[in-house]
Write a protein that holds these residues in place. Sequence first.
Motif, short mmCIF file in Angstrom:
data_model
loop_
_atom_site.label_atom_id
_atom_site.label_comp_id
_atom_site.label_asym_id
_atom_site.label_seq_id
_atom_site.Cartn_x
_atom_site.Cartn_y
_atom_site.Cartn_z
N ALA A 138 1.25 17.85 -24.29
CA ALA A 138 0.45 16.72 -23.79
C ALA A 138 1.28 15.46 -23.56
O ALA A 138 0.75 14.47 -23.08
CB ALA A 138 -0.69 16.43 -24.76
N ALA A 139 2.57 15.49 -23.90
CA ALA A 139 3.40 14.28 -23.75
C ALA A 139 3.68 14.02 -22.28
O ALA A 139 4.68 14.44 -21.74
CB ALA A 139 4.71 14.47 -24.52
N ILE A 140 2.77 13.31 -21.64
CA ILE A 140 2.88 13.09 -20.19
C ILE A 140 3.48 11.71 -19.90
O ILE A 140 3.17 10.74 -20.58
CB ILE A 140 1.49 13.23 -19.52
N ASP A 141 4.33 11.66 -18.90
CA ASP A 141 4.89 10.40 -18.41
C ASP A 141 4.02 9.94 -17.25
O ASP A 141 3.91 10.65 -16.24
CB ASP A 141 6.34 10.63 -17.97
N PRO A 142 3.38 8.78 -17.35
CA PRO A 142 2.47 8.35 -16.28
C PRO A 142 3.16 8.18 -14.92
O PRO A 142 2.51 8.19 -13.89
CB PRO A 142 1.93 7.01 -16.79
N ASP A 143 4.48 8.05 -14.93
CA ASP A 143 5.20 7.85 -13.66
C ASP A 143 5.73 9.16 -13.06
O ASP A 143 6.32 9.14 -11.98
CB ASP A 143 6.38 6.90 -13.87
N GLU A 144 5.54 10.28 -13.74
CA GLU A 144 6.10 11.53 -13.22
C GLU A 144 5.29 12.02 -12.02
O GLU A 144 4.08 11.83 -11.94
CB GLU A 144 6.18 12.61 -14.30
N THR A 145 5.99 12.64 -11.09
CA THR A 145 5.32 13.22 -9.92
C THR A 145 4.67 14.54 -10.33
O THR A 145 4.93 15.07 -11.43
CB THR A 145 6.34 13.51 -8.80
N MET A 175 7.03 21.12 -13.65
CA MET A 175 8.29 21.66 -14.17
C MET A 175 8.48 21.32 -15.64
O MET A 175 9.06 22.11 -16.39
CB MET A 175 9.47 21.17 -13.34
N ARG A 176 7.96 20.19 -16.08
CA ARG A 176 8.03 19.86 -17.51
C ARG A 176 7.29 20.93 -18.31
O ARG A 176 7.78 21.42 -19.34
CB ARG A 176 7.42 18.47 -17.76
N LEU A 177 6.11 21.32 -17.83
CA LEU A 177 5.33 22.35 -18.53
C LEU A 177 6.05 23.71 -18.48
O LEU A 177 6.12 24.41 -19.49
CB LEU A 177 3.94 22.47 -17.91
N PHE A 178 6.56 24.06 -17.32
CA PHE A 178 7.28 25.35 -17.21
C PHE A 178 8.50 25.38 -18.12
O PHE A 178 8.76 26.39 -18.78
CB PHE A 178 7.69 25.63 -15.76
#
Length: 201
Positions: free
Chosen positions: A71-78, A84-87
């Motif tokens: 769940a560690a999401i970066d609000p600025d990531e595309t 790809m972060r999840l994969f």
Amino acid sequence: MGSESETSSRILAVVLDSLERVGYDGLYLQEVARGARVSLSTIYKLFGTRDQLIVAALEQWMARTSYTDLAAIDPDETLREGLMRLFRRVFEPWEHSPKLLEAYHKARTGPDGSRLEAQGITALVPAAGAVLAGADPDYLDDIGRVLTGLSYGLIGRYVDGALEITDILPTLEKAVFRLTADNESAANSAHISRAQSPTGS
């Protein structure tokens, strides 16, 4: 109750160690029982079948490695970066433990494999939902189907020996790029190329 839980943990630790060393096909319950210092009847009582035992061990390993910190999401990531972060979170632990990926593939297609699929859905759907928030639902459904099918296909190719484990993430990255980039110009150039090429060549 505590004693039974400790026994289960000891058995699962031996199973994971065995899977990493000898793989899915090389795991024998007699050896697990000997390594965990329990009887075969204790293993059957706690886990039921060999398949259920392997699934339980893989569920534990996946929860500890691949399904943590999703769940560690970066609000600025595309969208591409988020997918790809999840994969990477899921596949990088497998790159370090390739026999566990083989075991996962075999167990997932076995009689109790639905448990592994359910665990993955429970872990990944909320994380993917955060990455894909706001996108068109039909687009999301299409992306989900394509990437899920591709992931399972790549795992199968690795298990069959047709693909290196380290080729899985780069292949997924190319697919994510194609699914999230504007590919109209590439598609149009292919069409123009075909139109200009002599018939029959």
